[in-house]
Design a protein around this motif. Sequence first.
Motif, PDB file in Angstrom:
ATOM      1  N   ARG A 102       9.358  24.731  50.458  1.00 20.77           N
ATOM      2  CA  ARG A 102       9.863  25.975  49.880  1.00 20.77           C
ATOM      3  C   ARG A 102      10.121  25.833  48.381  1.00 20.77           C
ATOM      4  NH1 ARG A 102      14.703  27.172  48.297  1.00 20.77           N
ATOM      5  NH2 ARG A 102      15.570  25.302  49.283  1.00 20.77           N
ATOM      6  N   GLN A 103      10.658  24.692  47.960  1.00 21.21           N
ATOM      7  CA  GLN A 103      10.976  24.489  46.555  1.00 21.21           C
ATOM      8  C   GLN A 103       9.724  24.331  45.705  1.00 21.21           C
ATOM      9  OE1 GLN A 103      13.436  21.193  47.743  1.00 21.21           O
ATOM     10  NE2 GLN A 103      15.279  22.156  46.918  1.00 21.21           N
ATOM     11  N   LYS A 105       6.852  25.574  46.414  1.00 16.67           N
ATOM     12  CA  LYS A 105       6.220  26.895  46.406  1.00 16.67           C
ATOM     13  C   LYS A 105       6.873  27.798  45.363  1.00 16.67           C
ATOM     14  CE  LYS A 105       7.019  29.709  49.812  1.00 16.67           C
ATOM     15  NZ  LYS A 105       7.024  30.331  51.171  1.00 16.67           N
ATOM     16  N   GLU A 106       8.205  27.729  45.253  1.00 17.53           N
ATOM     17  CA  GLU A 106       8.907  28.540  44.258  1.00 17.53           C
ATOM     18  C   GLU A 106       8.552  28.121  42.842  1.00 17.53           C
ATOM     19  OE1 GLU A 106      10.973  31.292  44.465  1.00 17.53           O
ATOM     20  OE2 GLU A 106      10.096  31.311  46.471  1.00 17.53           O
ATOM     21  N   ARG A 109       5.316  29.613  41.946  1.00 20.44           N
ATOM     22  CA  ARG A 109       5.471  31.030  41.615  1.00 20.44           C
ATOM     23  C   ARG A 109       5.859  31.206  40.145  1.00 20.44           C
ATOM     24  NH1 ARG A 109       9.161  34.493  45.490  1.00 20.44           N
ATOM     25  NH2 ARG A 109       8.465  36.026  43.966  1.00 20.44           N
ATOM     26  N   SER A 110       6.668  30.302  39.621  1.00 21.59           N
ATOM     27  CA  SER A 110       7.028  30.360  38.204  1.00 21.59           C
ATOM     28  C   SER A 110       5.808  30.143  37.324  1.00 21.59           C
ATOM     29  CB  SER A 110       8.097  29.301  37.887  1.00 21.59           C
ATOM     30  OG  SER A 110       9.283  29.538  38.602  1.00 21.59           O
ATOM     31  N   GLU A 129      -0.337  30.242  48.397  1.00 26.48           N
ATOM     32  CA  GLU A 129       1.074  29.980  48.142  1.00 26.48           C
ATOM     33  C   GLU A 129       1.297  28.604  47.540  1.00 26.48           C
ATOM     34  OE1 GLU A 129       3.169  30.542  51.804  1.00 26.48           O
ATOM     35  OE2 GLU A 129       3.661  32.623  51.309  1.00 26.48           O
TER      36      GLU A 129
END
Length: 289
Positions: A102-103, A105-106, A109-110, A129
Amino acid sequence: MSPSQTETTPSTSSKPLRRAVDAVRSKASSEGQEMPGAVTLMERAGLAPDPWQQALLTSDWDRALLNCARQSGKTTASAALALEAALEATDNLVLILAPARRQSKEFLRSVRSLYRDAGCEVGLDKQSELRLRLENESRIIALPGKEGTVRGYTADLVIADEAARVPDSAYVATRPMLAVSGGRFVGLSTPAGQRGWFYTAWETQDGWEKVRVDGYQCPRMSESFLAKEREEMGDWQFRNEYLCEFQDTQSQYFSTESIQAALSGATDPLFGGDNTDVMTDATPLFTDE
């Protein structure tokens, strides 16, 4: 393959990859332009780099540690480095590690948001993703920070997000992947106790570009906000998250300071080098009779 792993192909990928790369570079060359650096990418995206970000993004270093408070801009600066590395040459590989999927992936996104807002000339070929591939064949791949997932790559840039929580084994596994490429390594994090490779590198190792930015040095955080945070989260957590201090964990029975104070190299050993006479008067429990 799950939906989250399925790569989507934007309409910009209809051109052959090599033709797209040559066209972009030919245009830049004819106009006397260079591929944008990390600072330029941030400015194009409407972001004004803080002085420490500008210094980091324009300095010559191989390995960097960013010990920075929450929301201080360390992710944005590192995303700019990732995008710069992907744009500056064909077939570059940027790896993003984090303690959990999850981290990572975030973080990707940035990078994707910065790419969109900066209006990059090199088109996007495929995305999912957990990965981006540009038309110059460079890739940005997000991985969970586990030893088994990071082996087998040769990278031009490795970014460890929440680095203090990335296991030592995963960090060690990244070292060989930079040996041949001469690539760079960036670890960004708030502290997570006096343990692990991030703490050891920060406290004891030379050869790192070390950047420390606490909450009071971030122009986007007011003193009233920080005072409220300290009151609500408590002093111990505040010192971790906003003052970037490496502290003992709350689960320790003895503080590191107490343990260090109990150690001494000046104490005589209990026994000397020759122990043949030790307990010679003791009667054995069993005999041969």
